[in-house]
Structure formats: structure tokens, C-alpha cells
Design a protein around this motif. Structure first.
Motif, PDB file in Angstrom:
ATOM      1  N   VAL A 656       1.397  -1.446   0.314  1.00 41.87           N
ATOM      2  CA  VAL A 656       0.220  -0.301   0.022  1.00 41.87           C
ATOM      3  C   VAL A 656       0.296   1.347   0.084  1.00 41.87           C
ATOM      4  N   GLU A 657       1.357   1.346   1.192  1.00 41.87           N
ATOM      5  CA  GLU A 657       3.258   2.587   0.941  1.00 41.87           C
ATOM      6  C   GLU A 657       4.004   2.576  -0.301  1.00 41.87           C
ATOM      7  N   ASN A 658       3.968   1.740  -1.309  1.00 43.36           N
ATOM      8  CA  ASN A 658       4.218   2.012  -2.152  1.00 43.36           C
ATOM      9  C   ASN A 658       3.786   2.045  -3.633  1.00 43.36           C
ATOM     10  N   GLY A 659       1.851   2.788  -2.988  1.00 46.59           N
ATOM     11  CA  GLY A 659       1.029   2.114  -4.661  1.00 46.59           C
ATOM     12  C   GLY A 659       0.366   1.600  -4.775  1.00 46.59           C
ATOM     13  N   GLY A 661      -3.190  -1.028  -4.188  1.00 47.07           N
ATOM     14  CA  GLY A 661      -4.811  -0.145  -4.248  1.00 47.07           C
ATOM     15  C   GLY A 661      -5.218  -1.961  -3.117  1.00 47.07           C
ATOM     16  N   LEU A 662      -5.911  -1.318  -2.003  1.00 47.35           N
ATOM     17  CA  LEU A 662      -6.487  -2.595  -1.357  1.00 47.35           C
ATOM     18  C   LEU A 662      -7.716  -2.191  -1.011  1.00 47.35           C
ATOM     19  N   LEU A 663      -8.777  -3.490  -1.221  1.00 52.42           N
ATOM     20  CA  LEU A 663     -10.210  -3.870  -0.769  1.00 52.42           C
ATOM     21  C   LEU A 663      -9.936  -4.605   0.134  1.00 52.42           C
ATOM     22  N   ILE A 664     -10.156  -4.342   2.205  1.00 52.62           N
ATOM     23  CA  ILE A 664     -10.947  -4.952   2.366  1.00 52.62           C
ATOM     24  C   ILE A 664     -11.910  -5.094   2.816  1.00 52.62           C
ATOM     25  N   ALA A 665     -12.301  -6.476   3.494  1.00 53.80           N
ATOM     26  CA  ALA A 665     -13.848  -7.015   4.025  1.00 53.80           C
ATOM     27  C   ALA A 665     -14.014  -7.381   5.096  1.00 53.80           C
ATOM     28  N   GLY A 666     -14.959  -6.700   6.319  1.00 55.57           N
ATOM     29  CA  GLY A 666     -14.897  -7.959   7.605  1.00 55.57           C
ATOM     30  C   GLY A 666     -16.198  -8.492   7.396  1.00 55.57           C
ATOM     31  N   GLU A 667     -17.483  -9.004   8.711  1.00 50.32           N
ATOM     32  CA  GLU A 667     -17.902 -10.191   8.334  1.00 50.32           C
ATOM     33  C   GLU A 667     -18.316  -9.277   9.599  1.00 50.32           C
ATOM     34  N   TRP A 668     -19.703 -10.238  10.394  1.00 48.20           N
ATOM     35  CA  TRP A 668     -20.201 -10.256  11.192  1.00 48.20           C
ATOM     36  C   TRP A 668     -20.043 -10.526  13.006  1.00 48.20           C
ATOM     37  N   TYR A 669     -20.080 -10.645  13.912  1.00 48.19           N
ATOM     38  CA  TYR A 669     -18.640 -10.120  14.771  1.00 48.19           C
ATOM     39  C   TYR A 669     -18.957 -11.898  15.034  1.00 48.19           C
ATOM     40  N   ARG A 670     -19.651 -13.317  15.026  1.00 44.85           N
ATOM     41  CA  ARG A 670     -18.786 -13.936  15.420  1.00 44.85           C
ATOM     42  C   ARG A 670     -17.928 -14.906  14.185  1.00 44.85           C
ATOM     43  N   ASP A 683      -3.399   1.135  11.379  1.00 40.80           N
ATOM     44  CA  ASP A 683      -2.506   2.158  11.638  1.00 40.80           C
ATOM     45  C   ASP A 683      -3.661   3.878  10.261  1.00 40.80           C
ATOM     46  N   TYR A 684      -3.338   3.203   9.613  1.00 39.93           N
ATOM     47  CA  TYR A 684      -4.254   3.751   8.766  1.00 39.93           C
ATOM     48  C   TYR A 684      -5.824   4.751   8.846  1.00 39.93           C
ATOM     49  N   GLY A 685      -6.157   4.755  10.084  1.00 37.32           N
ATOM     50  CA  GLY A 685      -7.010   4.967  10.563  1.00 37.32           C
ATOM     51  C   GLY A 685      -8.571   4.190  10.461  1.00 37.32           C
ATOM     52  N   ILE A 686      -8.070   3.423  10.088  1.00 39.97           N
ATOM     53  CA  ILE A 686      -9.956   2.816  10.110  1.00 39.97           C
ATOM     54  C   ILE A 686      -9.982   0.975  11.451  1.00 39.97           C
ATOM     55  N   THR A 687     -10.464   1.173  12.061  1.00 42.35           N
ATOM     56  CA  THR A 687     -10.719  -0.308  12.870  1.00 42.35           C
ATOM     57  C   THR A 687     -11.754  -0.771  12.451  1.00 42.35           C
ATOM     58  N   PHE A 688     -11.745  -2.621  12.081  1.00 40.18           N
ATOM     59  CA  PHE A 688     -12.836  -3.039  12.014  1.00 40.18           C
ATOM     60  C   PHE A 688     -13.736  -3.362  13.807  1.00 40.18           C
ATOM     61  N   ASP A 774      -6.150   7.358   1.838  1.00 41.48           N
ATOM     62  CA  ASP A 774      -5.346   8.069   1.067  1.00 41.48           C
ATOM     63  C   ASP A 774      -3.450   7.592   1.661  1.00 41.48           C
ATOM     64  N   ILE A 775      -2.620   7.013   1.200  1.00 40.71           N
ATOM     65  CA  ILE A 775      -1.213   6.378   1.614  1.00 40.71           C
ATOM     66  C   ILE A 775      -0.151   6.731   0.643  1.00 40.71           C
ATOM     67  N   GLY A 776      -0.521   8.387   0.843  1.00 42.26           N
ATOM     68  CA  GLY A 776       0.995   8.530  -0.278  1.00 42.26           C
ATOM     69  C   GLY A 776      -0.345   8.078  -1.674  1.00 42.26           C
ATOM     70  N   THR A 777       0.119   7.527  -2.366  1.00 45.81           N
ATOM     71  CA  THR A 777       0.268   7.174  -4.097  1.00 45.81           C
ATOM     72  C   THR A 777      -0.757   5.605  -3.609  1.00 45.81           C
ATOM     73  N   GLY A 778      -0.489   5.030  -2.508  1.00 48.58           N
ATOM     74  CA  GLY A 778      -1.249   4.262  -2.426  1.00 48.58           C
ATOM     75  C   GLY A 778      -2.844   4.632  -1.977  1.00 48.58           C
ATOM     76  N   ARG A 779      -3.370   3.719  -1.793  1.00 43.37           N
ATOM     77  CA  ARG A 779      -5.351   3.971  -1.095  1.00 43.37           C
ATOM     78  C   ARG A 779      -5.454   2.160  -1.145  1.00 43.37           C
ATOM     79  N   ILE A 780      -6.972   2.981   0.488  1.00 41.78           N
ATOM     80  CA  ILE A 780      -7.349   1.884   0.531  1.00 41.78           C
ATOM     81  C   ILE A 780      -8.896   1.797   0.995  1.00 41.78           C
ATOM     82  N   VAL A 781      -9.641   0.869   0.438  1.00 45.03           N
ATOM     83  CA  VAL A 781     -10.707   0.961   0.811  1.00 45.03           C
ATOM     84  C   VAL A 781     -11.024  -0.400   1.415  1.00 45.03           C
TER      85      VAL A 781
END
Length: 816
Positions: A656-659, A661-670, A683-688, A774-781
Motif C-alpha cells: 500500500v505504501e508503495n502505491g 490499492g487494497l480492498l478489505i472486507a469484514g464480517e459480523w462479530y461471530r 495504522d491508517y485510521g480504520i478499525t473493524f 489515501d496513503i501517499g500514492t497507495g489507497r485503501i477501501v
């Protein structure tokens, strides 16, 4: 004296008696048999006396009287008349002297006063309840009676059963209703279990304890298993809710059918043929029935992950005889995956294998009307690639979000065995027609392709290794197609004289199939190449206009600024443009046991990436390293079952820090793997969050299947999502900080709960469920639902989420 007065006096007396003087009733004290207490008549000879008796608990009652809780339980010793009695514990839950609760099936000894309470003989003012393990007691069984014979004193508090009854009055008031088997009516009440019948409903049986109140004897069922409907398989299966579940879910039913197949945990039965005629019977153990047995089943309707079945045990399966197994229903493959064929024996014909290995013993066939899965639940079979079958038979099963055919043995699969010498002519004619129709534009398409490539090369464009390999493959394969077609024509001329068409057919077939592959690859590459060429021409035009300005050229006098005795060379005419053509690549991680990748499937997502976006999509099973990740523009990670190693988390950070793109998905608590997902994006400001989004007002049938529809339209990710769009959702919420921004929120009516059922995000807070950073040129959704990207529930989730996913992928690949 009124009952509450007696209790008050008893309490006052007990309060002045020392605790040591009160001894619990022991099992060895004199036990008066229940029939003796009942007195074989309308009233007990022990009325008003303190007695000790023993029996087995047949039912526990809890009701309200004048807004206050009341309790009691029934005991019985053996089977027959006068053998039951009611024990009234007033406002106390039935408990032993040591404080443990009394349960159905317990052997108990009870000490209390015999009372005639409004015509009901009972034991009240209970002073002792102890286990009676040392007393010989006979386990009671329901006494089978005619409905007209139930209302007699001798059956008071006795466990009885009436069979083949019809509901003659569904509502007598106060939770009571009436049934009749033709011998006379009897009331059914809700003292222990409430059931809402329908008029004229046919019941296989009603079991319960006989109770007497307000001048009437009535049967008191204890739970759902005591009220069993007589229903056909068709009635059980065809009467469904909007979600496809049987309306008789959790209801007791009795039905009949012929056994069509067995497995290690149950068996299938079918009554007749056609839709809704089959159902699975789950025993949990190996069945004692065989194919062709005609059986009667009594059990409870259950929806097991979308599969309607009857849960029961072997004791409730009665073999009535034998019958012919129904003939299979012949269906197109594209019509099999419907609720109405669940549990039914079907047959598909003239099918070809389109995928020999879907995983977990499943494979896929198609007759041209659409694919259907074949599974190994009953019979293990390994198909060949593109093998053809005369027919495949089996029971339709539903699991992991898909319908599938379950062949029972080798006789259910008939492979097609062609004779080359007899069909080669027909195939030659067929392939000739197909070649002319499918590849009529191949030469012109290839000419356009080579022209575009040549023009790009003339501009000094370079291709990355993947694109270059594809271009070379197209050129080599096209040459092979032309060679094969030429050989076909030679052999065809000979075959017209000799009648031996097999060699001609073989070469034409190869030319056709390879030609289709070449055409598909050209159609994939050409739009990318043409788009790049348009960009180059636009850039050249802009450069030429800039050069004209610098040299002072004015419209109408284009030679001004160029010496008349100088000739411009090609590099001056065509400025050098540094462009490398690439095709975006997506990696979908499958190396961490992702349920929605391995079990549910992501075929719709992959199809959209490849055919709508024109990208390449790979499903990877290797451990994640930076050397692997760096070759991809976007990486998709759905909720993992197995943990990420520290080196994998570091590789993702580096990616990610080298440009990347990461799409990351969660699930319900169980099932949510909060530790790993948060290690990746925390570390990038997103918590599941370990919770589950709920919505009582906006949902697809349950609060934990909410709809969502509040969007951050200012962000480019959301540009394809209409303002009034509604999306299916099932998953957790997110917490964002720093540079992270929200993309999607729940409605005002949404909230979230944790594993203990506590509300952690209240209504009106609009919990965040999707975010970007946005993390520099890298990106996370980040998105709280992995199910939203899967084929779950006949693609409803991914179809409603695709506008959002599409925007996210383009933004992550810097193509917004």
C-alpha cells in the motif's frame, strides 16, 4: 378459606418454627400411589390431607393469573387411567429442596396437601420436592383415546393422545381451540404451549396432559412436537415465505412418501412427481430405510441454511410398504436452480462439462440453457474436461448458497460415447457453420488489431511483459488458425470424394476453437490499445500546437518559422511520447480460508472485473509477499478464517505504501477476524468493530440483514451509485480517524450489537460501514461485509453492491 389466606397462615407458622425442625420428605417415607389419591372418582378421599406421592414429571406449567405468575407441574406413574396428578407450586418455579429446577422426565417425590381446586384434584401447599431415584416408577406413555372419550375424570392429569383429528373450532377464546375425530369434540388449551390452528386443519395427532378448569376437560400440549399436522410434501414445500422458507418451519408435521435416496445422516422422500414433491429427512444417524420403501414420517420442519427438511429420529419413521420410485423430472440445466425442485429427483440431458472442478467435489454442466452444479454428497464421480453426457440424474440439494444435483450411483450418470466414423461428417458441417457465423469478422478484427499495434510501435510505445506476451500469442495463434483452416480445406476436398471427413473435421474444429480464443483475446486487448492510441494522438496534437506557438507559426502561413531550405525529419514531425501500456490486474486472496471465496463463491465479482472493466482477475492461494503483490494494481482481501503471518501484514503495508490499492472486507462479530484485519489497516485510521449492523425498519426480512443507503457522494468511489440506491448488507461497522473518510453509513434507524447482545451504536448515530483512505500514492477501501462481494443469496448482495465495488476498484487502480 381462600387459597392465598391459607398460604399466608402457613408462612406465618413456618416463620416461628426453627429451621432444624423442618425435615425434607425422603423417598423412603410412605408413598401413596397417585391412583389412590385420585380415588377413582370425582373427588379425592385424601382431600385436605398432607400426603407424599411419587411420579415422573410429564409437563411443567407457567401461566399468569390477575397479572401474577403461577407455576405447577404434572407427574404420572405408569400408563393408564387415574395415574396422573397436578402439583401446584403457586408463585414459585418448581424446584427441589436443594434449589435445582424440576425438569420433564425427572423422577420426583412430592409432599403437600391434597386439594379439590374448582373440580381439579391437585397437590398444593408443597413442603418438599426431592428426587425419587430409589423408587420404582414406570415411565408413562400417552394413552391413545378417541376425542369424545377424553373428557372424563379418570384421565385428569394423565398424558393422552388423540389421532387424525380435525380442527372444528380454531378459537374458543383464552387460547383454547377444539378438535374432533368424529367421536365428539375435545378442547385443546395453551397452559404449557400455545398453538394457533386454522379451521378444518387436519392434525395427525395432539398429545398433552388432560387438565380441568372452568368446567371443561382439555388437552394441554407441552411443545411443538405435541401438535403434528397431516401435510403432503407439496404442502410443506410450496407454502413459503418471501425468503423461500416453509411457512411450517418449527411446526410438527406428519407426511408420507417413497424413499428416493439415502445418505449417512438421513434420506430423501418424494410423493408423486413435479415441483414441490420431494423433501430431505434428517435423522442425524444412518437410516434404516432403503430406496423404494414407502414411509410415514413424523417430525419438525426445519430450514437448515436455506434447505427445507424434516428433523426427526428413527422411532418416528414407519415403513408402510414399498412403492415405485418416481421417474425423474426432465429439466433444462438452467431451470434446475429453483426452490420448487429442492428434494426432487430430476434429470438433465445432452449436457457438457463446463467446469470439472468447482472444489469440494462439485462440478458444472450446461446444456446451453445455463449451468448447474453436480455434487458428490451421495456418489463420488470425477468428470473429464468438456465431457459430454447423455443424461445426469439426481436429487436437487441446496447448500452454501447453491442448488446442485446429487447423483445417487453410477447408473445416474450416462456418458456420451461418440463414434468418430459416423458423426465426423455431421460435425464437419456443424463446425463449418459455426466457423462462418462466429469467426466471420476474425480476419478484419485481426487486421485492425495488427494495424493498431503497428501504429503504437511507430509512436515509440512499449508494452509491459504481460501485454507483449498476449500480443505475441495472438500473432502466433492466428497463424496457427490460418494453417489449420488451410489444412481443413485440403482434407475437405478429398473428403467430398472419399466420404471420409474425420481429418477435415479435426482441423476445422481446432481452427474454430483456437480462432474463438484468438477473437476473445483480441476483443480484450484491442479496446486498451485503441484507448492508448487515442491518448497518444491527443498528446501529439497538443505537442504540435505547442511547437507551432514556439516557432511562431500562424494559421494560413504554416511554413513561417521553418527555414525554407530545411526538411523536418520524422522525430521532429512526431514528438517522442513515453507511454507503456498495461492492463490492470486484481488479486483476490484465497490463501487464508476465506469462506466467501471457497464456499459461497465470487463468480459474479470476477466476471464483472474481467468483462465490464476489462481487467485481469486472479484468485491466489499462495502466501502474500511483496514480490507477489507488487505485480497487481488492486488486492482484495475478504474476512480470513486463518491468520495472516507478520511477514504477510508487513508485505501488505509495503504494498500500500508503495502505491498499491487494497480492498478489505469484514464480517459480523461471530466470524470477524478483527485482530488480523485491524493489524492490516489499523495504522491508517480504520478499525473493524466486533459487532453487527442491525436495522428493524430497513431490512430484507431480519434486522441482521439490513439495507443501507446513505452515501458520501462527494467521494469518487461513489460516483456510480445512484442517490436512491439500496444495498443488501450483512456485517460489522467501522471506526475511522485521521485521514480516513466515510463512504457508506447505515440509516437513522440502524444500530449495532456486540456478541453479548449489547447495543454499542445506538439508533441515530448512522454507523459507518465503508471508508477510504489515501496513503501517499497507495489507497485503501474498507467495507464491513465480505458477503457483499460474494454470490450469496442468488447474487442479490453483489448485484446491489456492484456500483459501489466498481467505483472502489477504479479509484484504487487510479482510474477514477
Amino acid at each position: 378459606m381462600k387459597r392465598w389466606s391459607i398460604v399466608l397462615i402457613a408462612l406465618l407458622v413456618l416463620s416461628i418454627v426453627p429451621a432444624w425442625a423442618i425435615k425434607p420428605v425422603q423417598a423412603q417415607e410412605t408413598i401413596i400411589p397417585i391412583p389412590e389419591i385420585q380415588g377413582y372418582g370425582d373427588s379425592s378421599p385424601y382431600d385436605g390431607q398432607v400426603v407424599t406421592t411419587a411420579g415422573i414429571v410429564t409437563g411443567i406449567a407457567h401461566w399468569t393469573s390477575h397479572g401474577k405468575d403461577r407455576y405447577g407441574f404434572f407427574i404420572q406413574n405408569g400408563t393408564g387411567a387415574w395415574r396422573g396428578i397436578f402439583v401446584y407450586t403457586y408463585n414459585q418455579m418448581p424446584k427441589y429442596n436443594d434449589g435445582t429446577p424440576v425438569s420433564v422426565g425427572d423422577k420426583v417425590a412430592v409432599t403437600g396437601k391434597v386439594l379439590e381446586s374448582n373440580g381439579l384434584t391437585e397437590i398444593g401447599y408443597v413442603s418438599s420436592i426431592v428426587k425419587a431415584d430409589g423408587i420404582v416408577l414406570e415411565t408413562p406413555k400417552p394413552v391413545v383415546l378417541k376425542s369424545g372419550d377424553v373428557a372424563q375424570e379418570q384421565w385428569e392429569s394423565v398424558l393422552v393422545e388423540v389421532r387424525d383429528v380435525r380442527v372444528t373450532d380454531p378459537d374458543l377464546g383464552y387460547g383454547e381451540w377444539e378438535v374432533d375425530d368424529g367421536t365428539g369434540p375435545v378442547r385443546v388449551d395453551d397452559l404449557m404451549y400455545g398453538y394457533t390452528p386454522e379451521a378444518d386443519q387436519n392434525l395427525a395427532y395432539v398429545i398433552g396432559v388432560v387438565y380441568y378448569s372452568y368446567g371443561n376437560f382439555k388437552i394441554e400440549p407441552r411443545d411443538a412436537e405435541d401438535v403434528v399436522l397431516n401435510l403432503s410434501i407439496h404442502e410443506i414445500q410450496s407454502n413459503t415465505t418471501d425468503e423461500g422458507a416453509s411457512i411450517y418451519e418449527d411446526k410438527g408435521v406428519a407426511t408420507e412418501g417413497v424413499v428416493t435416496a439415502t445418505d449417512s445422516r438421513g434420506f430423501f422422500i418424494q410423493n408423486g412427481t413435479g415441483p414441490w414433491s420431494g423433501i430431505y429427512v434428517y435423522l442425524g444417524t444412518s437410516p434404516k430405510v432403503s430406496r423404494g420403501d414407502y414411509v410415514r414420517i413424523v417430525g419438525t420442519v426445519d430450514e437448515y441454511f436455506g434447505m427445507t427438511e424434516i428433523k426427526t429420529d428413527s422411532e418416528n419413521v414407519v415403513i408402510l410398504g414399498t412403492a415405485d420410485v418416481p421417474a425423474p423430472v426432465v429439466l433444462p440445466t438452467g431451470n434446475v436452480s429453483q426452490e420448487k425442485w429442492e428434494g426432487v429427483l430430476v434429470e438433465v440431458r445432452d449436457v457438457r462439462v463446463t467446469d470439472p472442478d468447482l472444489g469440494h467435489g462439485e462440478w458444472e454442466v450446461d446444456d446451453g440453457s445455463g449451468p448447474v452444479r453436480i455434487d458428490d454428497k451421495l456418489y463420488d464421480y470425477s468428470p473429464g474436461h468438456r465431457s459430454k453426457y447423455v443424461y445426469i440424474r439426481g436429487i436437487v440439494w441446496y447448500s452454501y448458497g447453491s442448488f446442485k444435483i446429487e447423483p445417487r450411483d453410477k447408473k445416474d450418470i450416462e456418458a456420451y460415447r461418440p463414434n468418430p466414423n459416423t458423426i465426423s461428417y455431421g460435425l464437419t458441417m456443424y463446425y463449418s457453420v459455426q466457423y462462418d457465423s462466429r469467426l466471420s469478422d476474425l480476419e478484419s478484427l485481426y487486421e485492425n488489431f495488427t494495424s493498431t499495434v503497428s501504429e503504437l510501435v511507430s509512436y515509440g510505445v512499449s508494452f509491459d511483459s504481460d501485454v507483449a506476451d498476449k500480443i505475441n500469442w495472438v500473432n502466433d495463434s492466428m497463424s496457427e488458425v490460418m494453417e489449420e483452416y488451410s489444412l481443413y480445406e485440403q482434407f475437405k476436398n478429398r473428403a467430398d470424394k472419399t466420404g471420409f471427413y474425420l481429418p477435415a473435421m479435426i482441423h476445422l474444429r481446432k481452427a474454430l476453437f483456437l480462432g474463438e480464443d484468438v477473437k476473445e483475446e483480441i476483443q480484450f486487448l484491442l479496446p486498451h490499445l485503441q484507448r492508448a492510441l487515442e491518448e497518444i494522438k491527443a498528446a501529439q496534437q497538443a505537442q504540435e500546437q505547442e511547437n507551432e506557438t514556439e516557432t511562431g507559426t500562424i494559421p494560413g502561413n504554416e511554413t513561417e518559422g521553418v527555414p525554407t531550405n530545411t526538411t523536418q525529419n520524422a522525430s521532429q514531425q512526431t514528438p517522442a511520447i513515453n507511454i507503456t501500456i498495461t492492463i490492470p490486474r486484481v488479486l483476490i486472496d484465497a490463501s487464508h480460508g476465506q469462506y466467501y471465496v471457497e464456499q459461497t463463491g465470487i463468480s459474479y465479482l470476477v466476471d464483472k472485473i474481467e468483462n465490464e472493466l476489462g481487467w485481469e482477475a486472479d484468485i491466489g492461494s499462495e502466501p502474500l509477499t511483496f514480490d507477489l503483490l507488487k505485480d497487481y494494481d488492486v488486492v482484495i482481501i475478504l474476512d480470513p478464517k486463518t491468520n495472516f503471518g507478520e511477514s504477510e501484514v508487513e508485505a501488505l503495508h509495503q504494498y500500500v505504501e508503495n502505491g498499491g490499492g487494497l480492498l478489505i472486507a469484514g464480517e459480523w462479530y461471530r466470524y470477524l477476524n478483527t485482530e488480523d484485519l485491524n493489524a492490516i489497516v489499523g495504522d491508517y485510521g480504520i478499525t473493524f468493530n466486533a459487532d453487527e449492523l442491525m436495522d428493524d425498519d430497513h431490512n430484507s426480512g431480519r434486522p441482521y440483514y439490513p439495507f443501507v443507503g446513505i452515501y458520501n457522494k462527494a467521494h469518487p468511489v461513489m460516483k456510480f451509485v445512484p442517490d436512491d440506491w439500496t444495498m443488501y448488507y450483512n456485517g460489522d461497522t467501522l471506526t475511522i480517524s485521521g485521514n480516513a473518510v466515510w463512504l457508506i453509513k447505515g440509516y437513522d434507524t440502524s444500530y449495532s450489537v456486540d456478541a453479548d447482545g449489547n447495543v454499542v451504536r445506538i439508533k441515530g448515530t448512522n454507523p459507518v460501514i465503508a471508508a477510504a483512505v489515501d496513503i501517499g500514492t497507495g489507497r485503501i477501501v474498507a467495507y464491513g461485509s465480505s458477503k457483499a462481494l460474494s454470490d450469496s443469496y442468488n447474487f442479490k448482495y453483489i448485484k446491489s453492491n456492484w456500483p459501489f465495488i466498481k467505483g472502489a476498484l477504479l479509484w484504487l487502480a487510479h482510474q477514477e
